[in-house]
Write a protein that holds these residues in place. Structure first.
Motif, mmCIF file in Angstrom:
data_model
loop_
_atom_site.group_PDB
_atom_site.id
_atom_site.type_symbol
_atom_site.label_atom_id
_atom_site.label_comp_id
_atom_site.label_asym_id
_atom_site.label_seq_id
_atom_site.Cartn_x
_atom_site.Cartn_y
_atom_site.Cartn_z
ATOM 1 N N ASN A 180 41.851 44.013 44.907
ATOM 2 C CA ASN A 180 41.122 44.335 46.134
ATOM 3 C C ASN A 180 42.047 45.086 47.094
ATOM 4 N N SER A 185 41.280 44.882 50.562
ATOM 5 C CA SER A 185 40.739 44.401 51.825
ATOM 6 C C SER A 185 41.850 44.111 52.830
ATOM 7 N N ASP A 217 41.486 42.270 55.261
ATOM 8 C CA ASP A 217 41.245 40.899 55.722
ATOM 9 C C ASP A 217 41.960 39.861 54.873
ATOM 10 N N ASP A 240 46.425 41.165 47.161
ATOM 11 C CA ASP A 240 45.698 42.305 46.604
ATOM 12 C C ASP A 240 45.248 42.069 45.164
ATOM 13 N N SER A 254 29.385 42.693 57.689
ATOM 14 C CA SER A 254 30.300 42.855 56.561
ATOM 15 C C SER A 254 31.524 43.720 56.868
ATOM 16 N N PHE A 277 35.126 45.040 57.792
ATOM 17 C CA PHE A 277 36.467 44.476 57.796
ATOM 18 C C PHE A 277 36.868 44.163 59.238
#
Length: 359
Positions: free
Chosen positions: A62, A64, A66, A70, A306, A308
């Motif tokens: 990922n 993200s 948030d 990873d 949704s 971030f």
């Protein structure tokens, strides 16, 4: 979708979801209609089914902002814990199953995970960073007692001196104290024990097959006693239902031995929103309107945002107040240190290929 359940809304003992919502990827939809001819009582007990799926890969990646990691390992799809709020429920629709009861009763066990992970860690370009086990569903859910996939993955990570973080609501993690202790000696592991409520009656319906609040606090105590770095994840905070427990949860975790803490606001993506609202109607009808109103206040008038930076903490007056309360309490209790910081990535030893094990 199981034809025996269709769309019957009914609270079932030991299960979180009250029904099976339509799979949004399915071209057809089944609907239960009462024609007055046949009255079948709702199914009270649903047996858990487990299907094996050969893993094509081990690591999930990922990007993200948030998340503090990873890459993650997910040994199982679906989760028998049955937490009604689980943000992973919608993923079950990809496997032609419902995010409702199917998610907690029709599980997929991924086989060959250790072999796939060995291959991926052994690639020439692999860069060692902490792996989260697991980022989707609980790697210590009940079927792990039989399958032992999580333990086998930890054995490989210890062999390779690869750092890992774990998040769980299960006391089954104590089975692996030997491995976790060995990893802790090399600064290779951090554990988060998720706490939602100290109310056992609320836990019984909100998270039906998870460990009790006291059992989770005991997990924190046992991990800390074994010198395994452990923190708590106060998640999810449910506005109007569990938010009043925030300071009590942090204090209980601190007394048990937690060294750090973080938190997340309730997330209701896709099918989770109607599932959660239906659960509220069945179990807390007098609070339902207030809870949903506060949730919308935290997401700009919607049940979920949704974006971030917003999806895990929310925004607005109520969300800001939660953040301030958490910061104040965690600092007072000495829980503001990041539990995932400082893991050792320098000791990593790429695994030998399977054929080299006996050479």
């Amino acid at each position: 979708m199981h034809p025996k359940r269709l769309d019957i809304h009914h609270a079932r003992k030991g299960r979180g979801a009250t029904y099976d919502p339509h799979n949004r990827f399915s071209p057809t939809q089944s609907e239960a209609v009462d024609d007055g001819w046949w009255q079948e009582a709702p199914v009270e007990r649903i047996v858990t089914e487990v299907t094996d799926e050969p893993a094509k890969s081990a690591l999930s990646w990922n990007h993200s902002p948030d998340l503090p990691f990873d890459r993650s390992l997910n040994p199982y799809r679906g989760c028998e814990h049955g937490c009604i709020y689980c943000y992973a429920r919608p993923s079950h629709a990809y496997w032609d199953m419902s995010p409702g009861l199917d998610f907690e009763t029709r599980l997929i066990a991924r086989t060959g995970m250790v072999d796939r992970l060995r291959e991926e860690l052994g690639k020439p370009g692999y860069v060692c960073r902490p792996i989260n086990l697991s980022g989707n569903t609980d790697c210590y859910q009940p079927i792990e007692a039989e399958r032992r996939t999580t333990r086998s993955l930890l054995e490989l990570l210890l062999e390779c001196r690869h750092p890992v973080t774990l998040v769980t609501k299960s006391a089954l993690i104590l089975r692996d104290l030997d491995l976790l202790s060995a990893m802790a000696e090399h600064n290779l592991v951090r554990v988060f024990v998720s706490l939602t409520s100290l109310d056992t009656e609320l836990k019984r319906t909100l998270e039906p097959r998870t460990a009790s609040p006291q059992a989770r606090l005991n997990v924190i105590k046992e991990l800390n006693t074994a010198a395994i770095p452990v923190g708590t994840l106060i998640s999810p905070i449910v506005p109007g239902l569990t938010d009043h427990e925030l300071e009590d949860l942090l204090e209980a975790a601190s007394r048990a031995g937690a060294r750090s803490a973080t938190w997340m606001l309730l997330r209701l993506p896709h099918e989770v929103a109607p599932l959660f609202e239906d659960w509220l109607t069945h179990h807390y009808p007098q609070r339902a309107a207030k809870v949903m109103s506060l949730i919308r206040q935290c997401h700009g008038g919607e049940t979920y945002d949704s974006r971030f930076g917003h999806r895990m903490r929310g925004q607005g007056v109520f969300a800001d107040l939660l953040a301030q309360r958490f910061i104040k309490a965690s600092r007072r209790l000495g829980l503001h240190e990041r539990v995932d910081s400082g893991l050792n990535t320098q000791a990593f030893i790429p695994p030998r290929a399977q054929g080299e094990l006996f050479s």
